[in-house]
Scaffold this active site. Structure first.
Site, PDB file in Angstrom:
ATOM      1  N   LYS A  20      16.491 -11.072 -12.406  1.00 38.85           N
ATOM      2  CA  LYS A  20      17.412 -10.970 -11.261  1.00 38.85           C
ATOM      3  C   LYS A  20      18.090 -12.317 -11.021  1.00 38.85           C
ATOM      4  O   LYS A  20      19.292 -12.401 -10.789  1.00 38.85           O
ATOM      5  CB  LYS A  20      16.638 -10.619  -9.990  1.00 38.85           C
ATOM      6  CG  LYS A  20      16.106  -9.216  -9.900  1.00 38.85           C
ATOM      7  CD  LYS A  20      15.567  -9.024  -8.486  1.00 38.85           C
ATOM      8  CE  LYS A  20      14.558  -7.918  -8.380  1.00 38.85           C
ATOM      9  NZ  LYS A  20      13.907  -7.855  -7.086  1.00 38.85           N
ATOM     10  N   LYS A  33      13.256  -2.992   1.596  1.00 40.56           N
ATOM     11  CA  LYS A  33      12.224  -3.795   2.254  1.00 40.56           C
ATOM     12  C   LYS A  33      12.739  -5.207   2.501  1.00 40.56           C
ATOM     13  O   LYS A  33      12.630  -5.751   3.586  1.00 40.56           O
ATOM     14  CB  LYS A  33      10.955  -3.812   1.399  1.00 40.56           C
ATOM     15  CG  LYS A  33       9.858  -4.663   1.972  1.00 40.56           C
ATOM     16  CD  LYS A  33       8.614  -4.628   1.108  1.00 40.56           C
ATOM     17  CE  LYS A  33       7.611  -5.651   1.629  1.00 40.56           C
ATOM     18  NZ  LYS A  33       6.400  -5.727   0.810  1.00 40.56           N
ATOM     19  N   GLY A  69       6.490  -2.304  -1.874  1.00 37.94           N
ATOM     20  CA  GLY A  69       7.639  -1.433  -2.142  1.00 37.94           C
ATOM     21  C   GLY A  69       7.233  -0.123  -2.786  1.00 37.94           C
ATOM     22  O   GLY A  69       7.683   0.948  -2.389  1.00 37.94           O
ATOM     23  N   ARG A  70       6.363  -0.189  -3.778  1.00 40.67           N
ATOM     24  CA  ARG A  70       6.000   1.039  -4.508  1.00 40.67           C
ATOM     25  C   ARG A  70       4.951   1.862  -3.777  1.00 40.67           C
ATOM     26  O   ARG A  70       4.513   2.897  -4.289  1.00 40.67           O
ATOM     27  CB  ARG A  70       5.560   0.686  -5.926  1.00 40.67           C
ATOM     28  CG  ARG A  70       4.546  -0.427  -6.007  1.00 40.67           C
ATOM     29  CD  ARG A  70       4.478  -1.018  -7.419  1.00 40.67           C
ATOM     30  NE  ARG A  70       3.572  -2.162  -7.487  1.00 40.67           N
ATOM     31  CZ  ARG A  70       3.939  -3.402  -7.247  1.00 40.67           C
ATOM     32  NH1 ARG A  70       5.187  -3.671  -6.898  1.00 40.67           N
ATOM     33  NH2 ARG A  70       3.061  -4.385  -7.353  1.00 40.67           N
ATOM     34  N   GLU A 130       4.646  -1.531 -12.685  1.00 42.94           N
ATOM     35  CA  GLU A 130       4.972  -2.707 -11.864  1.00 42.94           C
ATOM     36  C   GLU A 130       3.694  -3.274 -11.241  1.00 42.94           C
ATOM     37  O   GLU A 130       3.551  -4.479 -11.074  1.00 42.94           O
ATOM     38  CB  GLU A 130       5.992  -2.349 -10.776  1.00 42.94           C
ATOM     39  CG  GLU A 130       6.558  -3.564 -10.049  1.00 42.94           C
ATOM     40  CD  GLU A 130       7.793  -3.234  -9.206  1.00 42.94           C
ATOM     41  OE1 GLU A 130       8.918  -3.282  -9.722  1.00 42.94           O
ATOM     42  OE2 GLU A 130       7.621  -2.937  -8.016  1.00 42.94           O
ATOM     43  N   GLU A 170      21.440  -4.406  -5.846  1.00 46.54           N
ATOM     44  CA  GLU A 170      22.049  -3.072  -5.978  1.00 46.54           C
ATOM     45  C   GLU A 170      22.271  -2.442  -4.609  1.00 46.54           C
ATOM     46  O   GLU A 170      23.347  -1.903  -4.308  1.00 46.54           O
ATOM     47  CB  GLU A 170      21.131  -2.153  -6.808  1.00 46.54           C
ATOM     48  CG  GLU A 170      20.930  -2.588  -8.256  1.00 46.54           C
ATOM     49  CD  GLU A 170      19.763  -3.553  -8.436  1.00 46.54           C
ATOM     50  OE1 GLU A 170      19.375  -4.234  -7.449  1.00 46.54           O
ATOM     51  OE2 GLU A 170      19.244  -3.640  -9.556  1.00 46.54           O
ATOM     52  N   HIS A 200      10.022  20.836 -25.867  1.00 47.23           N
ATOM     53  CA  HIS A 200      11.108  20.999 -26.841  1.00 47.23           C
ATOM     54  C   HIS A 200      11.749  19.661 -27.184  1.00 47.23           C
ATOM     55  O   HIS A 200      12.830  19.626 -27.768  1.00 47.23           O
ATOM     56  CB  HIS A 200      12.143  21.978 -26.277  1.00 47.23           C
ATOM     57  CG  HIS A 200      11.520  23.303 -25.944  1.00 47.23           C
ATOM     58  ND1 HIS A 200      11.362  24.301 -26.869  1.00 47.23           N
ATOM     59  CD2 HIS A 200      10.956  23.765 -24.792  1.00 47.23           C
ATOM     60  CE1 HIS A 200      10.762  25.344 -26.301  1.00 47.23           C
ATOM     61  NE2 HIS A 200      10.494  25.041 -25.047  1.00 47.23           N
TER      62      HIS A 200
HETATM   63  O1  F6P Z   1      12.710  -5.325  -8.397  1.00 46.19           O
HETATM   64  C1  F6P Z   1      11.498  -4.803  -7.989  1.00 46.19           C
HETATM   65  C2  F6P Z   1      11.455  -4.499  -6.510  1.00 46.19           C
HETATM   66  O2  F6P Z   1      11.190  -5.642  -5.794  1.00 46.19           O
HETATM   67  C3  F6P Z   1      10.424  -3.414  -6.236  1.00 46.19           C
HETATM   68  O3  F6P Z   1       9.163  -3.907  -6.119  1.00 46.19           O
HETATM   69  C4  F6P Z   1      10.987  -2.773  -5.025  1.00 46.19           C
HETATM   70  O4  F6P Z   1      10.455  -1.489  -4.815  1.00 46.19           O
HETATM   71  C5  F6P Z   1      12.457  -2.754  -5.352  1.00 46.19           C
HETATM   72  O5  F6P Z   1      12.678  -3.963  -6.031  1.00 46.19           O
HETATM   73  C6  F6P Z   1      13.369  -2.633  -4.167  1.00 46.19           C
HETATM   74  O6  F6P Z   1      13.148  -3.661  -3.257  1.00 46.19           O
HETATM   75  P1  F6P Z   1      13.707  -3.593  -1.782  1.00 46.19           P
HETATM   76  O7  F6P Z   1      13.059  -2.434  -1.098  1.00 46.19           O
HETATM   77  O8  F6P Z   1      13.341  -4.903  -1.162  1.00 46.19           O
HETATM   78  O9  F6P Z   1      15.191  -3.403  -1.847  1.00 46.19           O
END
Ligand code: F6P
Length: 554
Positions: free
Chosen positions: A515, A207, A268-269, A354, A213, A385
């Site tokens: 972060k 987003k 995002g979620r 979150e 990452e 289990h």
């Molecule tokens: O670190 C949390 C977050 O901002 C989430 O809310 C989001 O889903 C995820 O990182 C990934 O964010 P993006 O889609 O901006 O890479």
């Protein structure tokens, strides 16, 4: 009702929760004639059974009064109307607009332009998916795509992966999917292991387009393509982006035709329903993806229209809230008895924790009640289990949510029936427990006093106390519609809880600090840089140790 009314409603619920210690679920089931009618219901193809909680009928009345006092209905309506329910970021949360059928409620939900924009993106996703699925879309060497590597994290990963797994029965026979989220180089190696760049399509989903990452993995993948002979000029055949930050995606080198956009009013979620869902559409096809949207929309309508007392997400939220008060320290255990839903828990963890892992309310003051219980779990029967022992006999009481899809088709080994029976059996065991007096005859039947003692001793170890709460969500089958409805049920449960606690369920400030500090620490890993004088001694010692370890490796 004014705020005094809300405070009073909270006090009443809390008073009842404190007094609920001795409640036996079995007694409630026996003595409350209207219990099944009040606490089990059908919505959007899902059957929900919430009867097995330590929640008496009068407490449910008090919870419903709290929901009214918290203006749950008008807050829900405000979300559908596109008001800035994400008040700390001054944004709407309009994921419901992504699944409104064309020409229907979207205009009313979201105001001008949104419906057309949503439809246009969906159509583009359709065309692209059909081209890749049919083999018409060719890579740089003229071969069709065989593997898709989806790069994203959090909401840009968990929803698409879950949806690909959930719709596995409709998976395209040629396309294989890998999901790359972690920045650990080994995760990258695993994601591309054995793949041919010439037949690989990468999807970079972010987003913000700034997430560490995803940004690093996208760069690594671009390098991997280049090393495999896919140069910049051909990259558009092998790499597409999904983002709300078009400028940054262009700066990365993507042409507008390679970018599937969505807007910042999609959290995002809550983003599976947007272009972020592209892997699911590629795998299961546009028709199934749209069926998933339709199922979610059916739940949206139910949430919008059903009265509070017969509203599935609202009841789920109220039971969850009750358990935070009646069972202090309780977590929420989610156990889907379905391999296709094995990633549901991870998706739910982000959604619920979150969204509602917050400690201050709208007014900036501390929330007086515990929010966001820890969500954990895993697929049944595997987890029977591992951790089920603690659920049956541990000192803590943790409500379990059983998600059960009626298995289809006869199975020669009876595995589907075993799966279903296991879920139902565990549910019975949690409720009824056992006394332990059914110990083996060797310990029980011995005539002398010592053996009698041994029998009692063994019975104590064997006894399961029962009276452990559980919920059941039953799906007649796991199809795209019901899957969409299930996720929407949880989304609305989460939002409803946020309104009850009066927190912002749509922001996530808490994840930013770590972060930011990682960004400050990373350059200090470079041994050539002098460590700043103001660095805390324990962090300095740790960094020096890491530097020395690296130096010793040469
Ligand atoms: O670190 C949390 C977050 O901002 C989430 O809310 C989001 O889903 C995820 O990182 C990934 O964010 P993006 O889609 O901006 O890479």
């Amino acid at each position: 009702m004014n705020d005094d009314g809300r405070s009073e409603a909270w006090r009443e619920v809390a008073r009842r929760a404190r007094a609920s210690g001795g409640i036996r679920i079995a007694s409630l089931l026996r003595d409350e004639p209207a219990r099944a009618q009040r606490l089990s219901l059908d919505a959007a193809g899902l059957h929900l059974d919430l009867t097995r909680h330590r929640l008496p009928g009068e407490a449910l009345d008090a919870l419903l009064a709290l929901a009214r006092a918290s203006s749950l209905e008008s807050r829900r309506d405000a979300m559908y109307a596109g008001e800035e329910v994400n008040f700390t970021e001054q944004r709407p949360a309009l994921h419901v607009a992504l699944r409104a059928p064309a020409g229907a409620a979207a205009g009313a939900i979201a105001g001008e332009g949104i419906a057309a924009e949503v439809a246009a993106t969906l159509d583009r996703m359709d065309r692209f998916s059909e081209a890749v699925r049919s083999g018409e879309w060719r890579g740089a060497t003229g071969q069709p795509i065989s593997h898709v590597v989806h790069i994203g994290i959090g909401g840009s990963h968990l929803g698409p992966q879950l949806a690909c797994e959930a719709l596995i029965d409709h998976a395209h026979p040629r396309l294989r999917f890998r999901f790359l989220s972690n920045v650990d180089p080994r995760a990258f190696d695993r994601a591309v292991n054995g793949l041919d760049p010439a037949t690989t399509l990468a999807i970079v989903a972010s987003k913000s387009w700034h997430t560490l990452e995803t940004a690093r993995n996208a760069q690594a993948l671009r390098r991997w393509f280049a090393a495999g002979g896919i140069g910049h000029g051909d990259l558009h055949r092998h790499l597409v982006g999904i983002t709300a930050n078009l400028e940054a995606a262009r700066a990365f080198g993507l042409a507008p035709e390679s970018i599937f956009p969505f807007r910042d009013w999609v959290g995002g979620r809550y983003s599976l329903w947007s272009a972020i869902g592209l892997p699911a559409m590629l795998s299961a096809g546009p028709q199934r993806f749209r069926a998933m949207l339709a199922g979610a929309h059916a739940m949206d309508r139910h949430f919008a229209e059903a009265p509070l007392a017969a509203n599935a997400p609202v009841l789920l939220a109220l039971v969850s809230l009750w358990n935070t008060l009646a069972l202090p320290g309780a977590t929420e255990v989610v156990v889907p008895y379905s391999d296709a839903l094995r990633s549901l828990t991870a998706w739910l963890q982000q959604l619920q924790m979150e969204s509602n892992g917050k400690r201050v309310g709208r007014d900036g003051a501390a929330v007086a009640w515990p929010t966001a219980p820890v969500v954990w779990g895993g697929p049944g029967t595997d987890v029977q289990h591992s951790f089920f022992q603690a659920l049956h006999q541990g000192t803590g009481v943790h409500p379990v949510e059983f998600i059960v899809a009626v298995p289809s088709g006869p199975d020669p080994e009876g595995r589907g029936d075993a799966l279903l029976a296991s879920a139902l059996g565990q549910r019975e065991a949690l409720l009824h427990g056992r006394s332990g007096n059914d110990a083996p005859a060797a310990a029980q039947g011995a005539p002398d006093a010592a053996a009698g003692h041994a029998a009692a001793w063994l019975a104590a170890h064997r006894a399961c106390p029962g009276n452990r709460p559980s919920s059941l969500i039953l799906l007649d089958r796991l199809d795209a519609e019901r899957f969409g409805a299930l996720l929407a049920l949880y989304e609305h449960k989460t939002a409803a809880l946020g309104w009850l606690w009066d927190i912002d369920s749509f922001d996530q400030w808490g994840v930013e600090l770590g972060k930011q500090l990682a960004g400050e620490i990373e350059p200090l890993l470079d041994a050539a840089r002098e460590l700043p004088a103001q660095l805390a001694p324990d962090l300095r010692a740790l960094l020096e140790r890491i530097r020395a370890t690296r130096a010793s490796r040469g």
